[in-house]
Write a protein that holds these residues in place. Structure first.
Motif, mmCIF file in Angstrom:
data_model
loop_
_atom_site.group_PDB
_atom_site.id
_atom_site.type_symbol
_atom_site.label_atom_id
_atom_site.label_comp_id
_atom_site.label_asym_id
_atom_site.label_seq_id
_atom_site.Cartn_x
_atom_site.Cartn_y
_atom_site.Cartn_z
ATOM 1 N N THR A 123 57.570 88.388 -32.514
ATOM 2 C CA THR A 123 56.559 88.088 -31.502
ATOM 3 C C THR A 123 55.219 87.752 -32.134
ATOM 4 O OG1 THR A 123 57.660 89.570 -29.931
ATOM 5 C CG2 THR A 123 55.370 88.991 -29.473
ATOM 6 N N TYR A 124 54.843 88.507 -33.158
ATOM 7 C CA TYR A 124 53.571 88.296 -33.845
ATOM 8 C C TYR A 124 53.829 88.009 -35.316
ATOM 9 C CZ TYR A 124 51.933 90.985 -29.777
ATOM 10 O OH TYR A 124 51.698 91.445 -28.519
ATOM 11 N N PRO A 125 53.034 87.176 -35.948
ATOM 12 C CA PRO A 125 53.171 86.983 -37.395
ATOM 13 C C PRO A 125 52.778 88.259 -38.130
ATOM 14 C CG PRO A 125 51.229 85.839 -36.566
ATOM 15 C CD PRO A 125 51.975 86.330 -35.366
ATOM 16 N N ILE A 126 53.316 88.426 -39.317
ATOM 17 C CA ILE A 126 53.049 89.646 -40.076
ATOM 18 C C ILE A 126 51.567 89.776 -40.416
ATOM 19 C CG2 ILE A 126 53.399 88.752 -42.413
ATOM 20 C CD1 ILE A 126 55.120 91.309 -42.924
ATOM 21 N N SER A 127 50.860 88.658 -40.451
ATOM 22 C CA SER A 127 49.424 88.698 -40.744
ATOM 23 C C SER A 127 48.651 89.499 -39.707
ATOM 24 C CB SER A 127 48.855 87.279 -40.826
ATOM 25 O OG SER A 127 49.031 86.589 -39.602
ATOM 26 N N PHE A 128 49.141 89.539 -38.464
ATOM 27 C CA PHE A 128 48.485 90.333 -37.423
ATOM 28 C C PHE A 128 48.557 91.821 -37.762
ATOM 29 C CE2 PHE A 128 48.301 87.528 -33.388
ATOM 30 C CZ PHE A 128 48.030 86.393 -34.157
ATOM 31 N N TYR A 129 49.715 92.264 -38.252
ATOM 32 C CA TYR A 129 49.869 93.672 -38.617
ATOM 33 C C TYR A 129 49.032 94.002 -39.851
ATOM 34 C CZ TYR A 129 53.626 93.631 -35.222
ATOM 35 O OH TYR A 129 54.342 93.507 -34.049
ATOM 36 N N ASN A 130 48.973 93.063 -40.787
ATOM 37 C CA ASN A 130 48.138 93.291 -41.965
ATOM 38 C C ASN A 130 46.662 93.384 -41.599
ATOM 39 O OD1 ASN A 130 50.039 93.527 -44.015
ATOM 40 N ND2 ASN A 130 50.226 91.308 -44.245
ATOM 41 N N ARG A 131 46.246 92.596 -40.618
ATOM 42 C CA ARG A 131 44.860 92.664 -40.152
ATOM 43 C C ARG A 131 44.549 94.058 -39.615
ATOM 44 N NH1 ARG A 131 44.272 87.692 -36.383
ATOM 45 N NH2 ARG A 131 45.328 86.556 -38.039
ATOM 46 N N ILE A 132 45.496 94.619 -38.875
ATOM 47 C CA ILE A 132 45.300 95.951 -38.309
ATOM 48 C C ILE A 132 45.285 97.009 -39.409
ATOM 49 C CG2 ILE A 132 46.390 97.709 -36.858
ATOM 50 C CD1 ILE A 132 47.351 95.328 -35.081
ATOM 51 N N ILE A 133 46.168 96.862 -40.397
ATOM 52 C CA ILE A 133 46.183 97.807 -41.517
ATOM 53 C C ILE A 133 44.826 97.796 -42.218
ATOM 54 C CG2 ILE A 133 47.148 98.242 -43.818
ATOM 55 C CD1 ILE A 133 49.854 97.241 -42.689
ATOM 56 N N ARG A 134 44.294 96.627 -42.496
ATOM 57 C CA ARG A 134 42.995 96.527 -43.180
ATOM 58 C C ARG A 134 41.888 97.144 -42.338
ATOM 59 N NH1 ARG A 134 44.954 91.040 -43.777
ATOM 60 N NH2 ARG A 134 45.879 90.759 -45.864
ATOM 61 N N LYS A 135 41.884 96.815 -41.041
ATOM 62 C CA LYS A 135 40.836 97.310 -40.140
ATOM 63 C C LYS A 135 40.915 98.825 -40.016
ATOM 64 C CE LYS A 135 39.130 96.667 -35.390
ATOM 65 N NZ LYS A 135 39.378 98.015 -34.829
ATOM 66 N N SER A 136 42.119 99.359 -39.821
ATOM 67 C CA SER A 136 42.283 100.806 -39.652
ATOM 68 C C SER A 136 41.876 101.555 -40.921
ATOM 69 C CB SER A 136 43.735 101.138 -39.298
ATOM 70 O OG SER A 136 44.116 100.534 -38.085
ATOM 71 N N ALA A 137 42.299 101.027 -42.074
ATOM 72 C CA ALA A 137 41.959 101.670 -43.342
ATOM 73 C C ALA A 137 40.451 101.668 -43.562
ATOM 74 C CB ALA A 137 42.671 100.967 -44.488
ATOM 75 N N LYS A 138 39.816 100.536 -43.299
ATOM 76 C CA LYS A 138 38.370 100.439 -43.507
ATOM 77 C C LYS A 138 37.617 101.395 -42.597
ATOM 78 C CE LYS A 138 34.577 97.086 -43.604
ATOM 79 N NZ LYS A 138 34.198 95.648 -43.416
ATOM 80 N N GLU A 139 38.008 101.456 -41.330
ATOM 81 C CA GLU A 139 37.316 102.327 -40.381
ATOM 82 C C GLU A 139 37.512 103.799 -40.714
ATOM 83 O OE1 GLU A 139 38.735 101.111 -36.557
ATOM 84 O OE2 GLU A 139 37.379 99.357 -36.459
ATOM 85 N N ALA A 140 38.651 104.132 -41.325
ATOM 86 C CA ALA A 140 38.926 105.525 -41.682
ATOM 87 C C ALA A 140 38.390 105.886 -43.063
ATOM 88 C CB ALA A 140 40.434 105.777 -41.631
#
Length: 240
Positions: free
Chosen positions: A181-198
């Protein structure tokens, strides 16, 4: 993350999926792929020294505390073995009288804990199954990938406040999951964002341009594990 330090003897724990498994090197409730699933027998992975995580930990002269990797597991979801569950993010320590694994010249040896060992470093490499199984992104579902990844990090940080957490982005080989449904880049974007915010570190494994050899497009072979470990090591070296 410029103050990130790696020193000899640090203990490492892993939260992962099938890519990070090896039968006999997990808590008893975990399900392995390598050396357990018949499909893995052609991979060339037969011992800890063949895996990406053991290669990384050996490079930094550390010890394996707990490898809490579960074949087929996702980050998102409300039930085990989702990484939102306490048996995943909360079981990364080794209790007194239990075994952990030292790594000497690439060989793993079982050593009994004389006191509780908490991880100094937590390596997280998850999200591939969320992508493959079309885990929701950015909708109102409380246990979508966005919420779940942030929740996992928050819980792990509270449980192990002195541990440094490193989150790996996901690689993709050509032709894998074209119907996702979504390209893997969408999940990587979330991983980067979540890691940075934490306040966690990011191991940038995606977009390296290097081919990771696999047996099925997902699970690395012996050669693929070598490349994957090199990407982890390079990213971690850049955190110093």
């Amino acid at each position: 993350m410029s103050d990130f330090q790696f020193t000899s003897g640090q203990s490492y724990s892993i939260i992962g999926d099938s890519i990070s498994t090896l039968r006999g090197y997990h808590p008893p409730f975990c399900k392995a792929f390598y050396m357990q699933n018949p499909e893995s027998m052609c991979s060339g992975i037969a011992r800890p020294s063949d895996t990406w995580w053991a290669k990384v930990i050996r490079h930094f002269d550390g010890v394996v505390c707990i490898n809490n990797s579960y074949s087929g597991s996702q980050v998102s979801g409300m039930i085990f073995p989702s990484a939102t569950q306490q048996l995943r993010w909360g079981e990364l320590h080794c209790n007194q009288g239990e075994y952990y694994y030292s790594l000497i010249k690439g060989k793993a040896g079982r050593t009994i804990c004389t006191e509780t060992m908490n991880p100094d470093i937590i390596l997280i490499y998850m999200g591939t199954n969320d992508w493959l199984f079309n885990a929701p992104i950015g909708d109102l579902n409380r246990f979508n990938f966005d919420y779940s990844y942030a929740y996992m990090l928050e819980k792990a940080q509270k449980r192990y406040p002195n541990a440094k957490i490193i989150c790996g982005t996901l690689f993709q080989n050509n032709g894998v999951a074209p119907q996702a449904t979504y390209p893997i880049s969408f999940y990587n974007r979330i991983i980067r964002k979540s890691a940075k915010e934490a306040g966690c570190a990011i191991a940038e494994l995606a977009g390296s341009g290097r081919e990771i050899e696999t047996i099925d497009g997902i699970h690395p072979t012996y050669q693929g594990m070598q490349v994957l470990s090199e990407l982890w090591i390079k990213s971690m070296e850049n955190l110093k």
